[in-house]
Design a protein around this motif. Structure first.
Motif, PDB file in Angstrom:
ATOM      1  N   PRO A   1      20.486 -14.098  24.416  1.00  0.00           N
ATOM      2  CA  PRO A   1      21.569 -13.974  23.421  1.00  0.00           C
ATOM      3  C   PRO A   1      21.426 -12.646  22.686  1.00  0.00           C
ATOM      4  O   PRO A   1      20.315 -12.246  22.345  1.00  0.00           O
ATOM      5  CB  PRO A   1      21.294 -15.137  22.465  1.00  0.00           C
ATOM      6  CG  PRO A   1      19.822 -15.370  22.555  1.00  0.00           C
ATOM      7  CD  PRO A   1      19.368 -14.934  23.910  1.00  0.00           C
TER       8      PRO A   1
ATOM      9  N   TYR B   1      23.051 -10.098  19.601  1.00  0.00           N
ATOM     10  CA  TYR B   1      23.992  -9.794  18.520  1.00  0.00           C
ATOM     11  C   TYR B   1      23.594  -8.453  17.912  1.00  0.00           C
ATOM     12  O   TYR B   1      22.524  -8.338  17.312  1.00  0.00           O
ATOM     13  CB  TYR B   1      23.968 -10.907  17.473  1.00  0.00           C
ATOM     14  CG  TYR B   1      24.896 -10.647  16.317  1.00  0.00           C
ATOM     15  CD1 TYR B   1      26.262 -10.447  16.520  1.00  0.00           C
ATOM     16  CD2 TYR B   1      24.410 -10.588  15.021  1.00  0.00           C
ATOM     17  CE1 TYR B   1      27.107 -10.189  15.467  1.00  0.00           C
ATOM     18  CE2 TYR B   1      25.259 -10.337  13.960  1.00  0.00           C
ATOM     19  CZ  TYR B   1      26.605 -10.138  14.195  1.00  0.00           C
ATOM     20  OH  TYR B   1      27.444  -9.879  13.148  1.00  0.00           O
TER      21      TYR B   1
ATOM     22  N   GLU C   1      22.554  -5.540  19.276  1.00  0.00           N
ATOM     23  CA  GLU C   1      21.280  -4.989  19.761  1.00  0.00           C
ATOM     24  C   GLU C   1      21.545  -3.718  20.571  1.00  0.00           C
ATOM     25  O   GLU C   1      20.716  -3.293  21.384  1.00  0.00           O
ATOM     26  CB  GLU C   1      20.528  -6.020  20.647  1.00  0.00           C
ATOM     27  CG  GLU C   1      20.330  -7.402  20.045  1.00  0.00           C
ATOM     28  CD  GLU C   1      19.205  -7.472  19.018  1.00  0.00           C
ATOM     29  OE1 GLU C   1      18.622  -6.424  18.686  1.00  0.00           O
ATOM     30  OE2 GLU C   1      18.936  -8.585  18.515  1.00  0.00           O
TER      31      GLU C   1
ATOM     32  N   ASP D   1      27.086 -11.962  21.537  1.00  0.00           N
ATOM     33  CA  ASP D   1      27.589 -12.937  20.569  1.00  0.00           C
ATOM     34  C   ASP D   1      28.502 -12.253  19.534  1.00  0.00           C
ATOM     35  O   ASP D   1      28.222 -12.274  18.344  1.00  0.00           O
ATOM     36  CB  ASP D   1      26.363 -13.582  19.903  1.00  0.00           C
ATOM     37  CG  ASP D   1      26.733 -14.666  18.915  1.00  0.00           C
ATOM     38  OD1 ASP D   1      27.899 -15.059  18.879  1.00  0.00           O
ATOM     39  OD2 ASP D   1      25.826 -15.105  18.170  1.00  0.00           O
TER      40      ASP D   1
ATOM     41  N   ASN E   1      31.433 -13.683  16.497  1.00  0.00           N
ATOM     42  CA  ASN E   1      30.065 -14.169  16.385  1.00  0.00           C
ATOM     43  C   ASN E   1      30.044 -15.696  16.215  1.00  0.00           C
ATOM     44  O   ASN E   1      30.532 -16.215  15.215  1.00  0.00           O
ATOM     45  CB  ASN E   1      29.397 -13.471  15.186  1.00  0.00           C
ATOM     46  CG  ASN E   1      27.964 -13.906  14.979  1.00  0.00           C
ATOM     47  OD1 ASN E   1      27.606 -14.405  13.919  1.00  0.00           O
ATOM     48  ND2 ASN E   1      27.142 -13.751  15.980  1.00  0.00           N
TER      49      ASN E   1
ATOM     50  N   ASP F   1      14.594 -13.882  23.389  1.00  0.00           N
ATOM     51  CA  ASP F   1      15.322 -13.001  22.485  1.00  0.00           C
ATOM     52  C   ASP F   1      15.485 -11.625  23.128  1.00  0.00           C
ATOM     53  O   ASP F   1      14.677 -11.220  23.958  1.00  0.00           O
ATOM     54  CB  ASP F   1      14.552 -12.847  21.166  1.00  0.00           C
ATOM     55  CG  ASP F   1      14.700 -14.075  20.277  1.00  0.00           C
ATOM     56  OD1 ASP F   1      15.376 -15.033  20.694  1.00  0.00           O
ATOM     57  OD2 ASP F   1      14.134 -14.061  19.164  1.00  0.00           O
ATOM     58  N   GLY F   2      16.509 -10.921  22.676  1.00  0.00           N
ATOM     59  CA  GLY F   2      16.790  -9.613  23.274  1.00  0.00           C
ATOM     60  C   GLY F   2      16.210  -8.465  22.473  1.00  0.00           C
ATOM     61  O   GLY F   2      16.754  -7.366  22.490  1.00  0.00           O
ATOM     62  N   ASP F   3      15.118  -8.715  21.728  1.00  0.00           N
ATOM     63  CA  ASP F   3      14.569  -7.633  20.910  1.00  0.00           C
ATOM     64  C   ASP F   3      13.094  -7.386  21.204  1.00  0.00           C
ATOM     65  O   ASP F   3      12.392  -6.743  20.423  1.00  0.00           O
ATOM     66  CB  ASP F   3      14.769  -7.956  19.422  1.00  0.00           C
ATOM     67  CG  ASP F   3      14.135  -9.298  19.031  1.00  0.00           C
ATOM     68  OD1 ASP F   3      13.448  -9.902  19.880  1.00  0.00           O
ATOM     69  OD2 ASP F   3      14.323  -9.726  17.879  1.00  0.00           O
TER      70      ASP F   3
ATOM     71  N   GLN G   1      10.692  -9.281  20.890  1.00  0.00           N
ATOM     72  CA  GLN G   1       9.717 -10.018  20.064  1.00  0.00           C
ATOM     73  C   GLN G   1       9.055 -11.109  20.895  1.00  0.00           C
ATOM     74  O   GLN G   1       7.966 -11.562  20.581  1.00  0.00           O
ATOM     75  CB  GLN G   1      10.394 -10.604  18.831  1.00  0.00           C
ATOM     76  CG  GLN G   1      10.651  -9.550  17.775  1.00  0.00           C
ATOM     77  CD  GLN G   1      10.951 -10.163  16.426  1.00  0.00           C
ATOM     78  OE1 GLN G   1      12.044 -10.691  16.215  1.00  0.00           O
ATOM     79  NE2 GLN G   1      10.001 -10.092  15.517  1.00  0.00           N
TER      80      GLN G   1
ATOM     81  N   ARG H   1       9.894  -6.051  16.408  1.00  0.00           N
ATOM     82  CA  ARG H   1      11.232  -5.874  16.959  1.00  0.00           C
ATOM     83  C   ARG H   1      11.352  -4.526  17.657  1.00  0.00           C
ATOM     84  O   ARG H   1      10.791  -3.543  17.169  1.00  0.00           O
ATOM     85  CB  ARG H   1      12.224  -5.886  15.801  1.00  0.00           C
ATOM     86  CG  ARG H   1      13.285  -6.882  15.977  1.00  0.00           C
ATOM     87  CD  ARG H   1      14.235  -6.885  14.828  1.00  0.00           C
ATOM     88  NE  ARG H   1      15.223  -7.903  15.142  1.00  0.00           N
ATOM     89  CZ  ARG H   1      16.211  -7.708  15.974  1.00  0.00           C
ATOM     90  NH1 ARG H   1      16.394  -6.542  16.528  1.00  0.00           N
ATOM     91  NH2 ARG H   1      17.041  -8.701  16.254  1.00  0.00           N
TER      92      ARG H   1
ATOM     93  N   THR I   1      16.135  -8.242  11.734  1.00  0.00           N
ATOM     94  CA  THR I   1      16.563  -9.610  12.057  1.00  0.00           C
ATOM     95  C   THR I   1      18.029  -9.846  11.688  1.00  0.00           C
ATOM     96  O   THR I   1      18.511  -9.321  10.685  1.00  0.00           O
ATOM     97  CB  THR I   1      15.653 -10.650  11.374  1.00  0.00           C
ATOM     98  OG1 THR I   1      16.176 -11.944  11.647  1.00  0.00           O
ATOM     99  CG2 THR I   1      15.592 -10.462   9.868  1.00  0.00           C
ATOM    100  N   LYS I   2      18.714 -10.656  12.501  1.00  0.00           N
ATOM    101  CA  LYS I   2      20.132 -10.919  12.255  1.00  0.00           C
ATOM    102  C   LYS I   2      20.319 -12.211  11.462  1.00  0.00           C
ATOM    103  O   LYS I   2      21.426 -12.615  11.184  1.00  0.00           O
ATOM    104  CB  LYS I   2      20.881 -11.033  13.594  1.00  0.00           C
ATOM    105  CG  LYS I   2      20.671  -9.857  14.539  1.00  0.00           C
ATOM    106  CD  LYS I   2      21.191  -8.578  13.910  1.00  0.00           C
ATOM    107  CE  LYS I   2      21.006  -7.339  14.763  1.00  0.00           C
ATOM    108  NZ  LYS I   2      19.713  -7.131  15.369  1.00  0.00           N
TER     109      LYS I   2
HETATM  110  N1  UDP Z   1      21.278 -13.464  17.851  1.00  0.00           N
HETATM  111  C1  UDP Z   1      22.500 -13.935  18.333  1.00  0.00           C
HETATM  112  N2  UDP Z   1      23.462 -14.314  17.434  1.00  0.00           N
HETATM  113  C2  UDP Z   1      23.262 -14.264  16.089  1.00  0.00           C
HETATM  114  C3  UDP Z   1      22.005 -13.828  15.613  1.00  0.00           C
HETATM  115  C4  UDP Z   1      21.033 -13.447  16.521  1.00  0.00           C
HETATM  116  O1  UDP Z   1      22.721 -13.989  19.544  1.00  0.00           O
HETATM  117  O2  UDP Z   1      24.179 -14.610  15.345  1.00  0.00           O
HETATM  118  C5  UDP Z   1      20.244 -13.039  18.825  1.00  0.00           C
HETATM  119  C6  UDP Z   1      19.610 -11.672  18.542  1.00  0.00           C
HETATM  120  O3  UDP Z   1      20.380 -10.615  19.096  1.00  0.00           O
HETATM  121  C7  UDP Z   1      18.251 -11.807  19.191  1.00  0.00           C
HETATM  122  C8  UDP Z   1      17.925 -13.278  18.978  1.00  0.00           C
HETATM  123  O4  UDP Z   1      19.171 -13.948  18.752  1.00  0.00           O
HETATM  124  O5  UDP Z   1      18.299 -11.527  20.580  1.00  0.00           O
HETATM  125  C9  UDP Z   1      16.992 -13.491  17.813  1.00  0.00           C
HETATM  126  O6  UDP Z   1      17.559 -12.922  16.645  1.00  0.00           O
HETATM  127  P1  UDP Z   1      16.714 -12.095  15.593  1.00  0.00           P
HETATM  128  O7  UDP Z   1      15.741 -11.203  16.269  1.00  0.00           O
HETATM  129  O8  UDP Z   1      17.682 -11.428  14.679  1.00  0.00           O
HETATM  130  O9  UDP Z   1      15.976 -13.270  14.827  1.00  0.00           O
HETATM  131  P2  UDP Z   1      14.433 -13.468  14.509  1.00  0.00           P
HETATM  132  O10 UDP Z   1      13.647 -12.864  15.650  1.00  0.00           O
HETATM  133  O11 UDP Z   1      14.212 -12.775  13.232  1.00  0.00           O
HETATM  134  O12 UDP Z   1      14.278 -14.954  14.429  1.00  0.00           O
END
Ligand code: UDP
Ligand code: MG
Length: 322
Positions: free
Chosen positions: A11, A13, A15, A48, A77, A100-102, A104, A206, A211-212
């Motif tokens: 997923p 958002y 990125e 998203d 979104n 996740d696409g970051d 992490q 990241r 974070t989103k």
């Molecule tokens: N993401 C998404 N929709 C959203 C928020 C986040 O698809 O409304 C994706 C985001 O691009 C990432 C993953 O969910 O690939 C995790 O999000 P993020 O890194 O912001 O969250 P965290 O790692 O802080 O939990």
């Protein structure tokens, strides 16, 4: 020993600034996975409703890797949960890895995950956070409260759980059969059962950006999780009602007794305190009932989880559109 096609579900958002590089890291790792395990792979990238260049970068990846990349763009979104669901709905593999696409979620864990699936017939591999990376104290406090409630009120052990999971085709199909709108992916996968294993996850920095998830969306996710796994809060309302009725009875007896014996209790302060107490109990109770009511309202409307505005599918595979 099993062998199958792997679908990566990611997923995304906003990125766009790093995803081409991130994808290169993920792709190189997947390509090095032992051939004995895999019959091939694909990647379902779900945009998203990003407001940056994410979709442009997915389009160019789909051009560069036409056989592996499938991309979807939501009309707006809809949230990570909906994006994961869309990714799984459009995945054609025998197993899927949601990540996740970051970066992490380190891609290097995939080899162990796929190994457990192939060699040990494990249907769900959970990557469980061994440390929580860099999170603020306040965030950790809320996570601990959430974990406590989930474990003790909902009976679901979710401590350290992440959305980084490998799931077998039968788990994907079972997950997609669940009818609810408001989902909590990691909790539901555990709740469904199936043969599972865990591997430790060291949360990485990241790749870029931040974070989103805002506080509001985290609180909503927490409430979704609690309300979808347990009705204990409603029983708590009943218990609170019974308790306040008992206290009222005792206080009533005491007040009447005092009145008969000719020494009435001090009036004004007592009334104000009682009013405030009863008022807050009623408001809390209404709030809890309201939470469940709002979930029922959302579920009853039965709206789709998301709308796809555009999609690009891998070449030679046009049987996936639903
Ligand atoms: N993401 C998404 N929709 C959203 C928020 C986040 O698809 O409304 C994706 C985001 O691009 C990432 C993953 O969910 O690939 C995790 O999000 P993020 O890194 O912001 O969250 P965290 O790692 O802080 O939990
Ligand atoms: Mg992240």
């Amino acid at each position: 020993m099993r062998k199958g096609k792997l679908s990566l579900v990611i997923p995304l958002y906003c990125e766009g600034e790093h995803f081409s590089k991130t994808f290169a890291v993920i792709r190189e790792t997947v390509e090095q996975l032992p051939e004995a395990y895999l019959k091939g792979w694909e990647c379902v990238l779900v945009d998203d409703g990003s407001t940056d260049s994410t979709w442009q970068s997915l389009e160019s990846l789909a051009r560069d890797y036409p056989e592996q990349v499938r991309a979807l763009r939501f009309s707006r979104n809809f949230g990570k949960e909906a994006a994961i669901r869309a990714g799984l709905e459009h995945a054609s593999g025998d197993l899927a890895i949601v990540m996740d696409g970051d970066l992490q979620h380190p891609p290097s864990l995939m080899e162990d995950m796929v190994g457990l699936w192939a060699d040990h017939d494990i249907d769900v591999v959970n990557a469980v956070k061994a440390d929580r990376g860099r999170e603020s104290l306040l965030y950790r406090f809320f996570v601990s409260c959430f974990n406590f409630l989930m474990t003790h009120a909902a009976g679901q052990h979710v401590v350290g759980d992440s959305d980084y999971k490998l799931i077998d085709r039968k788990v994907i199909d079972a997950f997609l059969k669940l009818g609810e709108r408001r989902t909590f992916f990691r909790g539901l996968i555990n709740w469904m059962g199936f043969r599972s294993a865990t591997i430790p996850l060291q949360v990485q920095e990241r790749a870029a950006g931040q974070t989103k998830f805002k506080v509001g969306s985290l609180v909503r996710l927490g409430l979704t999780a609690l309300t979808s796994f347990s009705t204990i809060a409603l029983h708590f309302v009943t218990a609170l009602g019974i308790l306040s009725a008992l206290v009222s009875a005792l206080l009533g007896l005491y007040t009447l007794g005092a009145w008969w014996s000719g020494r009435a209790v001090e009036g004004f302060t007592t009334i104000i305190l009682l009013q405030l107490m009863v008022g807050s109990i009623i408001m809390v109770a209404l709030g809890i009932i309201g939470e469940y009511l709002s979930i029922i309202y959302i579920e009853v409307k039965g709206r789709p989880h998301y709308f796809v505005a555009e999609s690009i599918q891998p070449e030679k595979k046009n049987n996936l559109e639903s």
